[in-house]
Design a protein around this motif. Structure first.
Motif, PDB file in Angstrom:
ATOM      1  N   GLU A  57       3.358   6.296   2.318  1.00  0.00           N
ATOM      2  CA  GLU A  57       2.763   6.624   1.487  1.00  0.00           C
ATOM      3  C   GLU A  57       2.655   8.230   1.644  1.00  0.00           C
ATOM      4  O   GLU A  57       2.121   8.668   2.870  1.00  0.00           O
ATOM      5  CB  GLU A  57       1.414   5.834   1.003  1.00  0.00           C
ATOM      6  CG  GLU A  57       0.226   6.565   1.610  1.00  0.00           C
ATOM      7  CD  GLU A  57       0.154   5.929   3.118  1.00  0.00           C
ATOM      8  OE1 GLU A  57       1.166   5.635   3.899  1.00  0.00           O
ATOM      9  OE2 GLU A  57      -1.056   5.990   3.654  1.00  0.00           O
ATOM     10  N   GLN A  62      -1.337   4.359  -2.250  1.00  0.00           N
ATOM     11  CA  GLN A  62      -0.374   4.205  -3.138  1.00  0.00           C
ATOM     12  C   GLN A  62       0.890   3.892  -2.550  1.00  0.00           C
ATOM     13  O   GLN A  62       1.751   4.793  -1.937  1.00  0.00           O
ATOM     14  CB  GLN A  62      -0.194   5.495  -4.084  1.00  0.00           C
ATOM     15  CG  GLN A  62      -1.403   5.624  -4.942  1.00  0.00           C
ATOM     16  CD  GLN A  62      -1.038   6.513  -5.875  1.00  0.00           C
ATOM     17  OE1 GLN A  62      -0.298   7.082  -6.211  1.00  0.00           O
ATOM     18  NE2 GLN A  62      -2.342   6.784  -6.581  1.00  0.00           N
ATOM     19  N   ASP A  65       5.899   1.116  -6.156  1.00  0.00           N
ATOM     20  CA  ASP A  65       6.607   2.187  -7.329  1.00  0.00           C
ATOM     21  C   ASP A  65       6.095   2.180  -8.554  1.00  0.00           C
ATOM     22  O   ASP A  65       4.881   1.317  -8.698  1.00  0.00           O
ATOM     23  CB  ASP A  65       8.040   1.819  -7.331  1.00  0.00           C
ATOM     24  CG  ASP A  65       8.212   0.221  -8.031  1.00  0.00           C
ATOM     25  OD1 ASP A  65       7.239  -0.370  -8.317  1.00  0.00           O
ATOM     26  OD2 ASP A  65       9.455   0.100  -8.330  1.00  0.00           O
ATOM     27  N   SER A  66       6.458   3.135  -9.694  1.00  0.00           N
ATOM     28  CA  SER A  66       5.891   3.035 -11.125  1.00  0.00           C
ATOM     29  C   SER A  66       5.805   1.784 -11.719  1.00  0.00           C
ATOM     30  O   SER A  66       4.555   1.589 -12.302  1.00  0.00           O
ATOM     31  CB  SER A  66       6.534   3.976 -11.825  1.00  0.00           C
ATOM     32  OG  SER A  66       7.825   3.675 -12.047  1.00  0.00           O
ATOM     33  N   SER A  67       6.500   0.768 -11.306  1.00  0.00           N
ATOM     34  CA  SER A  67       6.350  -0.723 -11.947  1.00  0.00           C
ATOM     35  C   SER A  67       5.479  -1.432 -11.382  1.00  0.00           C
ATOM     36  O   SER A  67       5.086  -2.469 -11.960  1.00  0.00           O
ATOM     37  CB  SER A  67       7.828  -1.424 -11.897  1.00  0.00           C
ATOM     38  OG  SER A  67       8.143  -1.696 -10.550  1.00  0.00           O
ATOM     39  N   GLY A  68       4.990  -1.026 -10.085  1.00  0.00           N
ATOM     40  CA  GLY A  68       4.015  -1.780  -9.531  1.00  0.00           C
ATOM     41  C   GLY A  68       4.736  -3.216  -8.840  1.00  0.00           C
ATOM     42  O   GLY A  68       3.964  -4.070  -8.085  1.00  0.00           O
ATOM     43  N   GLN A  72       7.378   1.302  -2.072  1.00  0.00           N
ATOM     44  CA  GLN A  72       8.396   2.444  -2.129  1.00  0.00           C
ATOM     45  C   GLN A  72       8.002   3.446  -1.105  1.00  0.00           C
ATOM     46  O   GLN A  72       6.826   3.654  -0.958  1.00  0.00           O
ATOM     47  CB  GLN A  72       8.263   3.199  -3.625  1.00  0.00           C
ATOM     48  CG  GLN A  72       9.338   4.316  -3.541  1.00  0.00           C
ATOM     49  CD  GLN A  72       9.248   4.915  -4.793  1.00  0.00           C
ATOM     50  OE1 GLN A  72       8.540   4.714  -5.728  1.00  0.00           O
ATOM     51  NE2 GLN A  72      10.529   5.401  -5.484  1.00  0.00           N
ATOM     52  N   ALA A  74       7.602   7.007   0.106  1.00  0.00           N
ATOM     53  CA  ALA A  74       7.385   8.170  -0.492  1.00  0.00           C
ATOM     54  C   ALA A  74       8.318   9.075  -0.018  1.00  0.00           C
ATOM     55  O   ALA A  74       8.738  10.229  -0.688  1.00  0.00           O
ATOM     56  CB  ALA A  74       6.045   8.417  -0.587  1.00  0.00           C
TER      57      ALA A  74
END
Length: 112
Positions: A57, A62, A65-68, A72, A74
């Motif tokens: 991260e 975090q 990814d944006s979908s959860g 991911q 970074a």
């Protein structure tokens, strides 16, 4: 206090500390870990990319990814399945995150 007191189990976090889906970075005995929540399941991995050996991260806690739905990296965008840590996209495709066995009990996530 006895010598065994150093080995008493302690929870990594409360399940309600994690959004659903959600993630949290924790340290246990000097090891940086990530806790990933997907529904009523939790997964714990060492916070280290198998490709570059760096934390995944850029922003604390975090890891998704944006979908959860996917973990991911970074640094280079590699995507990992929360269920088994397999890299399914990116330069380390086919590699795996290093898992730590865990379970949920009494509303908390515990290492096994």
């Amino acid at each position: 206090m006895t010598d065994n007191d150093d080995f008493l189990p302690a929870p990594l976090c409360r399940l309600d500390q994690l959004a659903d889906p959600g993630s949290l970075g924790v340290e246990r005995d000097g090891e940086m870990l990530m806790v990933i929540r997907q529904g009523n399941r939790a997964y714990v991995y060492v916070n280290r990319c198998p490709h570059r050996g760096i934390p995944l991260e850029w922003v604390p806690n975090q890891f998704l990814d944006s979908s959860g739905r996917l973990i991911q990296c970074a640094s280079h965008g590699a995507l990992f399945l929360p269920e088994n840590g397999e890299c399914v996209a990116g330069p380390c495709a086919g590699a795996y995150l290093q898992p730590r066995r865990c379970h949920i009990g009494n509303g908390q996530v515990w290492l096994d």
